[in-house]
Design a protein around this motif. Structure first.
Motif, mmCIF file in Angstrom:
data_model
loop_
_atom_site.group_PDB
_atom_site.id
_atom_site.type_symbol
_atom_site.label_atom_id
_atom_site.label_comp_id
_atom_site.label_asym_id
_atom_site.label_seq_id
_atom_site.Cartn_x
_atom_site.Cartn_y
_atom_site.Cartn_z
ATOM 1 N N GLY A 27 2.816 15.687 -5.859
ATOM 2 C CA GLY A 27 3.610 16.646 -5.097
ATOM 3 C C GLY A 27 3.911 16.124 -3.696
ATOM 4 O O GLY A 27 5.028 16.284 -3.173
ATOM 5 N N LEU A 28 2.921 15.495 -3.081
ATOM 6 C CA LEU A 28 3.119 14.962 -1.729
ATOM 7 C C LEU A 28 4.059 13.756 -1.767
ATOM 8 O O LEU A 28 4.930 13.605 -0.914
ATOM 9 C CB LEU A 28 1.766 14.585 -1.116
ATOM 10 C CG LEU A 28 0.811 15.776 -0.928
ATOM 11 C CD1 LEU A 28 -0.588 15.302 -0.530
ATOM 12 C CD2 LEU A 28 1.345 16.756 0.113
ATOM 13 N N ARG A 29 3.903 12.912 -2.787
ATOM 14 C CA ARG A 29 4.801 11.757 -2.913
ATOM 15 C C ARG A 29 6.245 12.204 -3.076
ATOM 16 O O ARG A 29 7.149 11.645 -2.452
ATOM 17 C CB ARG A 29 4.420 10.914 -4.133
ATOM 18 C CG ARG A 29 3.214 10.038 -3.933
ATOM 19 C CD ARG A 29 3.011 9.099 -5.145
ATOM 20 N NE ARG A 29 1.645 8.623 -5.136
ATOM 21 C CZ ARG A 29 0.706 8.985 -6.004
ATOM 22 N NH1 ARG A 29 0.987 9.814 -6.996
ATOM 23 N NH2 ARG A 29 -0.517 8.524 -5.893
ATOM 24 N N PRO A 49 3.567 3.867 -3.743
ATOM 25 C CA PRO A 49 3.385 2.406 -3.836
ATOM 26 C C PRO A 49 4.636 1.622 -3.442
ATOM 27 O O PRO A 49 4.521 0.516 -2.913
ATOM 28 C CB PRO A 49 3.039 2.190 -5.314
ATOM 29 C CG PRO A 49 2.504 3.502 -5.781
ATOM 30 C CD PRO A 49 3.193 4.569 -4.982
ATOM 31 N N GLU A 50 5.817 2.192 -3.683
ATOM 32 C CA GLU A 50 7.038 1.414 -3.412
ATOM 33 C C GLU A 50 7.267 1.148 -1.925
ATOM 34 O O GLU A 50 8.083 0.304 -1.570
ATOM 35 C CB GLU A 50 8.267 2.109 -4.020
ATOM 36 C CG GLU A 50 8.695 3.404 -3.349
ATOM 37 C CD GLU A 50 8.028 4.653 -3.955
ATOM 38 O OE1 GLU A 50 6.885 4.542 -4.469
ATOM 39 O OE2 GLU A 50 8.646 5.732 -3.895
ATOM 40 N N PHE A 51 6.578 1.856 -1.039
ATOM 41 C CA PHE A 51 6.769 1.606 0.401
ATOM 42 C C PHE A 51 5.737 0.634 0.973
ATOM 43 O O PHE A 51 5.807 0.255 2.132
ATOM 44 C CB PHE A 51 6.713 2.926 1.187
ATOM 45 C CG PHE A 51 7.788 3.905 0.790
ATOM 46 C CD1 PHE A 51 9.103 3.496 0.654
ATOM 47 C CD2 PHE A 51 7.484 5.243 0.555
ATOM 48 C CE1 PHE A 51 10.101 4.398 0.277
ATOM 49 C CE2 PHE A 51 8.470 6.145 0.181
ATOM 50 C CZ PHE A 51 9.777 5.723 0.038
ATOM 51 N N ARG A 52 4.740 0.264 0.155
ATOM 52 C CA ARG A 52 3.614 -0.499 0.715
ATOM 53 C C ARG A 52 3.999 -1.913 1.121
ATOM 54 O O ARG A 52 3.286 -2.543 1.899
ATOM 55 C CB ARG A 52 2.445 -0.529 -0.284
ATOM 56 C CG ARG A 52 1.789 0.824 -0.395
ATOM 57 C CD ARG A 52 0.604 0.801 -1.334
ATOM 58 N NE ARG A 52 0.256 2.179 -1.682
ATOM 59 C CZ ARG A 52 -0.364 2.550 -2.791
ATOM 60 N NH1 ARG A 52 -0.729 1.626 -3.675
ATOM 61 N NH2 ARG A 52 -0.625 3.812 -3.022
ATOM 62 N N SER A 53 5.128 -2.420 0.625
ATOM 63 C CA SER A 53 5.535 -3.766 1.053
ATOM 64 C C SER A 53 5.801 -3.789 2.558
ATOM 65 O O SER A 53 5.704 -4.836 3.195
ATOM 66 C CB SER A 53 6.779 -4.211 0.279
ATOM 67 O OG SER A 53 7.835 -3.301 0.523
ATOM 68 N N LEU A 54 6.115 -2.624 3.150
ATOM 69 C CA LEU A 54 6.366 -2.565 4.592
ATOM 70 C C LEU A 54 5.132 -2.973 5.396
ATOM 71 O O LEU A 54 5.259 -3.483 6.500
ATOM 72 C CB LEU A 54 6.797 -1.152 5.004
ATOM 73 C CG LEU A 54 8.220 -0.732 4.614
ATOM 74 C CD1 LEU A 54 8.394 0.773 4.802
ATOM 75 C CD2 LEU A 54 9.252 -1.491 5.451
ATOM 76 N N VAL A 101 -4.306 -1.487 13.483
ATOM 77 C CA VAL A 101 -2.923 -1.206 13.072
ATOM 78 C C VAL A 101 -2.599 0.257 13.349
ATOM 79 O O VAL A 101 -3.315 1.160 12.885
ATOM 80 C CB VAL A 101 -2.717 -1.515 11.576
ATOM 81 C CG1 VAL A 101 -1.287 -1.193 11.164
ATOM 82 C CG2 VAL A 101 -3.049 -2.977 11.280
ATOM 83 N N ASP A 102 -1.528 0.494 14.095
ATOM 84 C CA ASP A 102 -1.069 1.857 14.370
ATOM 85 C C ASP A 102 0.005 2.231 13.356
ATOM 86 O O ASP A 102 1.148 1.794 13.448
ATOM 87 C CB ASP A 102 -0.526 1.950 15.799
ATOM 88 C CG ASP A 102 -0.020 3.363 16.124
ATOM 89 O OD1 ASP A 102 -0.115 4.256 15.257
ATOM 90 O OD2 ASP A 102 0.467 3.555 17.250
ATOM 91 N N ALA A 103 -0.393 3.039 12.363
ATOM 92 C CA ALA A 103 0.533 3.534 11.346
ATOM 93 C C ALA A 103 0.563 5.058 11.406
ATOM 94 O O ALA A 103 0.606 5.735 10.385
ATOM 95 C CB ALA A 103 0.102 3.054 9.962
ATOM 96 N N ALA A 104 0.521 5.590 12.637
ATOM 97 C CA ALA A 104 0.321 7.031 12.826
ATOM 98 C C ALA A 104 1.308 7.847 11.996
ATOM 99 O O ALA A 104 0.928 8.796 11.317
ATOM 100 C CB ALA A 104 0.436 7.393 14.304
ATOM 101 N N TRP A 105 2.585 7.448 12.043
ATOM 102 C CA TRP A 105 3.596 8.184 11.279
ATOM 103 C C TRP A 105 3.716 7.650 9.849
ATOM 104 O O TRP A 105 3.599 8.393 8.870
ATOM 105 C CB TRP A 105 4.948 8.080 12.006
ATOM 106 C CG TRP A 105 6.140 8.382 11.153
ATOM 107 C CD1 TRP A 105 6.427 9.584 10.554
ATOM 108 C CD2 TRP A 105 7.188 7.484 10.786
ATOM 109 N NE1 TRP A 105 7.609 9.469 9.845
ATOM 110 C CE2 TRP A 105 8.094 8.207 9.977
ATOM 111 C CE3 TRP A 105 7.456 6.143 11.078
ATOM 112 C CZ2 TRP A 105 9.244 7.615 9.445
ATOM 113 C CZ3 TRP A 105 8.598 5.566 10.551
ATOM 114 C CH2 TRP A 105 9.478 6.297 9.748
ATOM 115 N N ALA A 106 3.942 6.332 9.722
ATOM 116 C CA ALA A 106 4.331 5.761 8.429
ATOM 117 C C ALA A 106 3.183 5.692 7.437
ATOM 118 O O ALA A 106 3.412 5.569 6.232
ATOM 119 C CB ALA A 106 4.913 4.365 8.638
ATOM 120 N N GLY A 107 1.946 5.786 7.904
ATOM 121 C CA GLY A 107 0.803 5.679 6.994
ATOM 122 C C GLY A 107 0.891 6.658 5.836
ATOM 123 O O GLY A 107 0.576 6.306 4.686
ATOM 124 N N SER A 108 1.356 7.883 6.110
ATOM 125 C CA SER A 108 1.429 8.890 5.041
ATOM 126 C C SER A 108 2.317 8.418 3.897
ATOM 127 O O SER A 108 2.062 8.720 2.727
ATOM 128 C CB SER A 108 1.966 10.215 5.584
ATOM 129 O OG SER A 108 1.073 10.776 6.518
#
Ligand SMILES: *Cc1c(COP(=O)(O)O)cnc(C)c1O
Length: 460
Positions: free
Chosen positions: A362-364, A273-278, A261-268
């Protein structure tokens, strides 16, 4: 220049860095494009005699900063960000000072062990199950190449490594057209051949579906071809497309095929947790790449690959000649065996510093702000006469265009010559569109609001 000189000059460099970052908002984001303008200012050959550092420094200040596109500029909305958080830069200074090569455990035990622990921290931060371990590559391109070579050798039962590919069966790989060109490059470099990378049609959300993947694999099997692996897209570079990961992983598993799986950008973004459904279903993948050097703040180069079972990749890429053995230490991990190059930088230190200096919360909150501000910028642009939103925000990435390609292209040139913001382009169904991606580590809401203001000024 000796080490006492380094002590003095590195203090001056620290002051320069603070002033540079403090002054970024006053600079045009993209370098003025006059090819040859920098090279013309440099002599054609190296000096025979040593030069004074003062003179070298003056030339640096005179020639280099104005010849740069400023990736850490808070109004950099082009490509994807390449964030260098201050704590990351500090860690890199320390790594620089040690000048190490972490090729095997004993050449830099701390580099290997901090890397192992950081892979555990990140795995948990992304919500991945315990059976994943990881390593750090220079780039997603290298990670994807490593994954493709591994899938190739799994299909060939490791005969490609010794016998070569000339007598080998034709292998087929599957990916959607939304995947990054690094996938094409990996397929080419691995000797698979571009013609054997099947670009599976996507649905109206630009996602590869399980059904489409299944049909492509069946058609190949019916034609007597040998499927070997599936590469999935989680946040494509063009418009942020996500394949239907759960369905595609299920199909690949039923077909006995490994997945990368290429999640180079979106992985961060998956630290939220709210974005993990993607990327629902990610826990079924065999290999995942994501770049902390894009959106997380651990500066380039820092690309993480998670592997369900590193054994297959180590068997593909690992060599242990006698000069790389560590006497009496068979249990240690030599990370060069997980990747293509032998020499390795100590990249984990900046992850350690970044994760501690900002904390996951802080990162979130940075990533959440970027996503919210991108939605606001989208609405402001949509309200401008003549501007059409072409693809809706995926996380913090969306695209817009004017009535025709010529007008859109002309607008993009004017935007980047203006210098307040920096945007780049892609094509959507053949149409030239302008990409907006919000993600600079130091950007604030006002910076993002400059996007629509600039476009409004230039269209007036
Ligand atoms: C940026 C990007 C890549 C390439 O990353 P490198 O680390 O520069 O090789 C690959 N895939 C996607 C989806 C990307 O966004």
């Amino acid at each position: 220049m000796d080490h006492e000189g380094l002590r003095l000059w590195s203090k001056r460099a620290a002051d320069w860095a603070a002033d540079y970052h403090g002054g970024l908002r006053d600079r045009p984001v993209r370098a003025p494009l006059v090819p040859g303008a920098v090279a013309r200012q440099l002599p054609g050959a190296a000096p025979e005699q040593a030069e004074a550092m003062e003179v070298i420094w003056q030339d640096f200040e005179r020639i280099v900063p104005d010849g740069m596109t400023h990736w850490q500029h808070p109004r950099f909305f082009a490509y994807f960000p390449a964030n260098a958080a201050p704590a990351s830069m500090l860690a890199e200074q320390l790594v620089n000072a040690m000048g190490c090569n972490a090729l095997i455990w004993q050449t830099s035990p701390a580099a290997t062990e901090v890397e192992q622990v950081m892979m555990g921290w990140l795995r948990q931060a992304l919500g991945l199950p315990k059976d994943f371990t990881g390593t750090i590559h220079d780039s997603a391109t290298t990670a994807t190449l490593s994954a493709v070579l591994t899938m190739r050798e799994q299909a060939l039962r490791w005969r490609g490594l010794t016998a070569g590919l000339s007598g080998a069966p034709v292998l087929r790989f599957y990916a959607s057209a939304e995947t990054h060109s690094s996938v094409d490059k990996a397929i080419r470099v691995a000797g698979i051949g571009q013609d054997n990378l099947v670009k599976v049609a996507t649905d109206d959300m630009r996602a590869m579906t399980g059904a489409a993947l299944q049909a492509a694999i069946r058609a190949d099997r019916a034609a007597g071809l040998q499927p070997a692996g599936v590469i999935l897209c989680a946040g494509g570079t063009g418009v942020g497309a996500f394949d239907r990961i759960a369905d595609c992983v299920a199909v690949a598993r039923a077909e006995g095929l490994p997945t990368h799986v290429d999640a180079a950008w979106a992985g961060s973004a998956m630290i939220c947790p709210e974005f993990r459904s993607l990327w629902a279903g990610i826990e079924g993948a065999d290999s995942i790449v994501f770049n902390p050097h894009k959106w997380l703040g651990a500066q380039f180069d820092c690309s993480v690959q998670f592997l369900r079972d590193p054994g297959a990749q180590v068997r593909t890429l690992g060599l242990r000649p006698s000069y790389l053995e560590t006497a009496g230490r068979e249990e240690i991990v030599n990370f060069n065996e997980w990747t293509v190059p032998l020499g390795r930088r100590f990249r984990a230190l900046k992850l350690w510093f970044v994760l501690r200096a900002y904390g996951l919360e802080g990162l979130r909150s940075r990533i959440r702000n970027h996503v919210a501000w991108a939605a606001e910028a989208r609405d402001q642009l949509a309200a401008l006469p003549g501007v059409a939103i072409i693809t809706e925000p995926r996380l913090s990435l969306f695209t817009f265009a004017l009535q025709d390609d010529a007008a859109t292209e002309a607008l993009l040139t004017r935007i980047n010559d203006d210098g307040r913001i920096y945007l780049t382009q892609t094509r959507v169904d053949g149409r030239f569109v302008i990409r907006v991606t919000v993600g600079s580590f130091d950007c604030c809401r006002e910076d993002v609001m400059v996007i629509a203001k600039t476009v409004r000024d230039l269209l007036a």
